[in-house]
Write a protein that holds these residues in place. Structure first.
Motif, PDB file in Angstrom:
ATOM      1  N   GLU A  56       0.839  -1.190   0.000  1.00 23.18           N
ATOM      2  CA  GLU A  56       0.000   0.000   0.000  1.00 23.18           C
ATOM      3  C   GLU A  56       0.878   1.247   0.000  1.00 23.18           C
ATOM      4  OE1 GLU A  56      -3.134  -0.372  -0.323  1.00 23.18           O
ATOM      5  OE2 GLU A  56      -4.015  -1.818   1.056  1.00 23.18           O
ATOM      6  N   ASP A  57       0.310   2.350  -0.433  1.00 24.00           N
ATOM      7  CA  ASP A  57       1.051   3.616  -0.420  1.00 24.00           C
ATOM      8  C   ASP A  57       0.856   4.276   0.946  1.00 24.00           C
ATOM      9  OD1 ASP A  57       2.429   5.887  -0.964  1.00 24.00           O
ATOM     10  OD2 ASP A  57       1.337   6.397  -2.782  1.00 24.00           O
ATOM     11  N   VAL A  58       1.416   3.660   1.983  1.00 26.94           N
ATOM     12  CA  VAL A  58       1.238   4.158   3.346  1.00 26.94           C
ATOM     13  C   VAL A  58       2.492   3.876   4.170  1.00 26.94           C
ATOM     14  CG1 VAL A  58       0.097   2.019   4.064  1.00 26.94           C
ATOM     15  CG2 VAL A  58      -0.231   4.082   5.412  1.00 26.94           C
ATOM     16  N   ALA A  59       2.825   4.815   5.043  1.00 29.47           N
ATOM     17  CA  ALA A  59       3.933   4.648   5.985  1.00 29.47           C
ATOM     18  C   ALA A  59       3.427   5.029   7.375  1.00 29.47           C
ATOM     19  CB  ALA A  59       5.115   5.531   5.593  1.00 29.47           C
ATOM     20  N   ILE A  60       3.914   4.334   8.388  1.00 30.17           N
ATOM     21  CA  ILE A  60       3.514   4.584   9.771  1.00 30.17           C
ATOM     22  C   ILE A  60       4.706   5.131  10.545  1.00 30.17           C
ATOM     23  CG2 ILE A  60       2.600   3.587  11.905  1.00 30.17           C
ATOM     24  CD1 ILE A  60       0.602   3.604   9.596  1.00 30.17           C
ATOM     25  N   LEU A  61       4.485   6.255  11.245  1.00 32.67           N
ATOM     26  CA  LEU A  61       5.511   6.893  12.059  1.00 32.67           C
ATOM     27  C   LEU A  61       5.070   6.884  13.518  1.00 32.67           C
ATOM     28  CD1 LEU A  61       5.806   8.037   9.101  1.00 32.67           C
ATOM     29  CD2 LEU A  61       6.709  10.110  10.126  1.00 32.67           C
ATOM     30  N   ARG A  62       6.038   7.018  14.416  1.00 31.74           N
ATOM     31  CA  ARG A  62       5.730   7.048  15.849  1.00 31.74           C
ATOM     32  C   ARG A  62       6.510   8.171  16.511  1.00 31.74           C
ATOM     33  NH1 ARG A  62       6.750   1.620  17.801  1.00 31.74           N
ATOM     34  NH2 ARG A  62       8.932   2.184  17.593  1.00 31.74           N
ATOM     35  N   GLY A  63       5.900   8.807  17.519  1.00 26.65           N
ATOM     36  CA  GLY A  63       6.572   9.865  18.258  1.00 26.65           C
ATOM     37  C   GLY A  63       5.881  10.093  19.585  1.00 26.65           C
ATOM     38  N   ALA A  64       6.108  11.248  20.168  1.00 26.65           N
ATOM     39  CA  ALA A  64       5.513  11.598  21.460  1.00 26.65           C
ATOM     40  C   ALA A  64       4.894  12.981  21.369  1.00 26.65           C
ATOM     41  CB  ALA A  64       6.563  11.561  22.557  1.00 26.65           C
ATOM     42  N   LEU A  65       3.786  13.166  22.085  1.00 27.47           N
ATOM     43  CA  LEU A  65       3.066  14.428  22.073  1.00 27.47           C
ATOM     44  C   LEU A  65       2.444  14.649  23.442  1.00 27.47           C
ATOM     45  CD1 LEU A  65       2.336  16.707  20.041  1.00 27.47           C
ATOM     46  CD2 LEU A  65       0.219  15.469  19.572  1.00 27.47           C
ATOM     47  N   SER A  66       2.389  15.896  23.871  1.00 25.77           N
ATOM     48  CA  SER A  66       1.875  16.190  25.210  1.00 25.77           C
ATOM     49  C   SER A  66       0.362  16.064  25.301  1.00 25.77           C
ATOM     50  CB  SER A  66       2.297  17.601  25.642  1.00 25.77           C
ATOM     51  OG  SER A  66       1.785  18.577  24.733  1.00 25.77           O
ATOM     52  N   GLU A  67      -0.334  16.155  24.161  1.00 26.73           N
ATOM     53  CA  GLU A  67      -1.790  16.076  24.163  1.00 26.73           C
ATOM     54  C   GLU A  67      -2.271  14.839  23.404  1.00 26.73           C
ATOM     55  OE1 GLU A  67      -3.404  19.644  22.600  1.00 26.73           O
ATOM     56  OE2 GLU A  67      -2.645  20.908  24.216  1.00 26.73           O
ATOM     57  N   GLU A  68      -3.405  14.324  23.849  1.00 26.78           N
ATOM     58  CA  GLU A  68      -4.005  13.171  23.187  1.00 26.78           C
ATOM     59  C   GLU A  68      -4.834  13.634  21.995  1.00 26.78           C
ATOM     60  OE1 GLU A  68      -6.735   9.257  24.302  1.00 26.78           O
ATOM     61  OE2 GLU A  68      -6.743  11.008  25.600  1.00 26.78           O
ATOM     62  N   ALA A  69      -4.528  13.112  20.813  1.00 31.51           N
ATOM     63  CA  ALA A  69      -5.273  13.487  19.611  1.00 31.51           C
ATOM     64  C   ALA A  69      -5.180  12.368  18.587  1.00 31.51           C
ATOM     65  CB  ALA A  69      -4.715  14.781  19.021  1.00 31.51           C
ATOM     66  N   GLN A  70      -6.308  12.057  17.961  1.00 33.85           N
ATOM     67  CA  GLN A  70      -6.320  11.059  16.891  1.00 33.85           C
ATOM     68  C   GLN A  70      -7.521  11.297  15.998  1.00 33.85           C
ATOM     69  OE1 GLN A  70      -6.748   7.901  20.076  1.00 33.85           O
ATOM     70  NE2 GLN A  70      -8.020   6.969  18.492  1.00 33.85           N
ATOM     71  N   ALA A  71      -7.355  11.016  14.724  1.00 33.56           N
ATOM     72  CA  ALA A  71      -8.425  11.228  13.753  1.00 33.56           C
ATOM     73  C   ALA A  71      -9.568  10.256  14.031  1.00 33.56           C
ATOM     74  CB  ALA A  71      -7.893  11.020  12.334  1.00 33.56           C
ATOM     75  N   PRO A  72     -10.807  10.754  14.172  1.00 31.84           N
ATOM     76  CA  PRO A  72     -11.941   9.856  14.438  1.00 31.84           C
ATOM     77  C   PRO A  72     -12.242   9.004  13.214  1.00 31.84           C
ATOM     78  CG  PRO A  72     -12.712  12.091  14.052  1.00 31.84           C
ATOM     79  CD  PRO A  72     -11.216  12.166  14.095  1.00 31.84           C
ATOM     80  N   PHE A  73     -12.501   7.719  13.451  1.00 32.49           N
ATOM     81  CA  PHE A  73     -12.765   6.796  12.356  1.00 32.49           C
ATOM     82  C   PHE A  73     -13.977   5.948  12.685  1.00 32.49           C
ATOM     83  CE2 PHE A  73     -12.073   2.434  10.623  1.00 32.49           C
ATOM     84  CZ  PHE A  73     -12.360   2.730   9.301  1.00 32.49           C
ATOM     85  N   SER A  74     -14.850   5.757  11.709  1.00 37.84           N
ATOM     86  CA  SER A  74     -16.044   4.933  11.866  1.00 37.84           C
ATOM     87  C   SER A  74     -16.270   4.155  10.575  1.00 37.84           C
ATOM     88  CB  SER A  74     -17.266   5.806  12.182  1.00 37.84           C
ATOM     89  OG  SER A  74     -18.471   5.084  12.016  1.00 37.84           O
ATOM     90  N   ARG A  75     -16.248   2.822  10.664  1.00 35.60           N
ATOM     91  CA  ARG A  75     -16.521   2.012   9.479  1.00 35.60           C
ATOM     92  C   ARG A  75     -17.943   2.248   8.974  1.00 35.60           C
ATOM     93  NH1 ARG A  75     -12.913  -2.039   8.295  1.00 35.60           N
ATOM     94  NH2 ARG A  75     -11.205  -2.264   9.798  1.00 35.60           N
TER      95      ARG A  75
END
Length: 242
Positions: free
Chosen positions: A130-149
């Motif tokens: 797939e044309d996708v790459a996954i990165l990891r890091g650290a952040l002071s705030e909790e945030a993530q894109a909402p997803f619903s099938r």
């Protein structure tokens, strides 16, 4: 007399059944709200989306400010223990865009949130299929894109979709089911009509409800090709460390 008593019992049973049905509907309604299924049908205004989307969209580049960047979005954020000061965050971007930005040299890679926070990332995995790459890091705030099938399945041709330009401006487009119309469109990809530049590749595109629809990959003649969010999510969970 016996007939009257029998009628009364029958009415009581019918009333009890009706009350049970009403109670069951209220319970079902509560479950749907708790899981987000009912919330998913509520459309957000462009102003609400302009406030919401920058919280999960990021810009990916290098230490060279003149070098071209690309888009990306926060997939997950969590703390393994209460003692941790920052959240561990996982991000997704386009494999081809990441290669264009870094030329596979990740030492100077940097990620910037819309709030100006810097994430020092490491590349977890780059998909071979797939044309996708996954990165990891650290952040002071909790945030993530909402997803619903469920929200993904309800998207219909002609529905509005929303995404952010490199400067954070909200833009809208028109959804096209499937990859029809884009040069080199691949099977099971989605598309939408809208403005696109290479710097947007890897960024997210969202439904009118604010749910992640997929990742922008490429464009041809105003048709933007999108890797569906469920395929991004599937790859993420296949490489995420336990």
């Amino acid at each position: 007399m016996l007939q009257d008593e029998e009628k009364l019992k029958r009415k009581r049973r019918q009333l009890l059944a009706a009350l049970c049905l009403v109670a069951a509907l209220f319970v079902l309604r509560g479950i749907l709200f708790a899981t987000g299924a009912l919330k998913a049908v509520t459309k957000r205004t462009p102003r609400e989306l302009q406030d919401m989307l920058p919280r999960t969209e990021v810009r990916i580049g290098t230490g060279d400010a003149s070098a071209p960047g690309c888009g990306g979005f926060l997939l997950d954020a969590f703390k393994s223990s209460t003692k941790e000061e920052n959240f561990t965050v996982y991000l997704a971007t386009s494999k081809s865009a990441l290669k264009r930005v870094t030329d596979d040299v990740y030492d100077t890679l940097r990620v910037t949130t819309s709030q100006g926070d810097l994430i020092d990332p490491e590349v977890v995995s780059v998909s071979e299929d797939e044309d996708v790459a996954i990165l990891r890091g650290a952040l002071s705030e909790e945030a993530q894109a909402p997803f619903s099938r469920d929200a993904l399945a309800r998207e219909n041709a002609g529905d509005f979709v929303y995404y952010l330009l490199a400067d954070g401006t909200l833009k809208s487009g028109s959804y096209i089911r499937g990859g029809t119309g884009a040069k080199g469109a691949r099977e099971n990809f989605m598309s939408f009509t809208g403005d696109f530049t290479k710097e947007l590749s890897g960024g997210g595109v969202y439904t009118e409800q604010g749910y992640l629809l997929g990742m922008m990959i490429q464009s041809d003649a105003g048709t933007v090709q999108v890797l569906p969010a469920d395929r991004v999510e599937h790859y993420y969970y296949s490489v995420k460390e336990p």
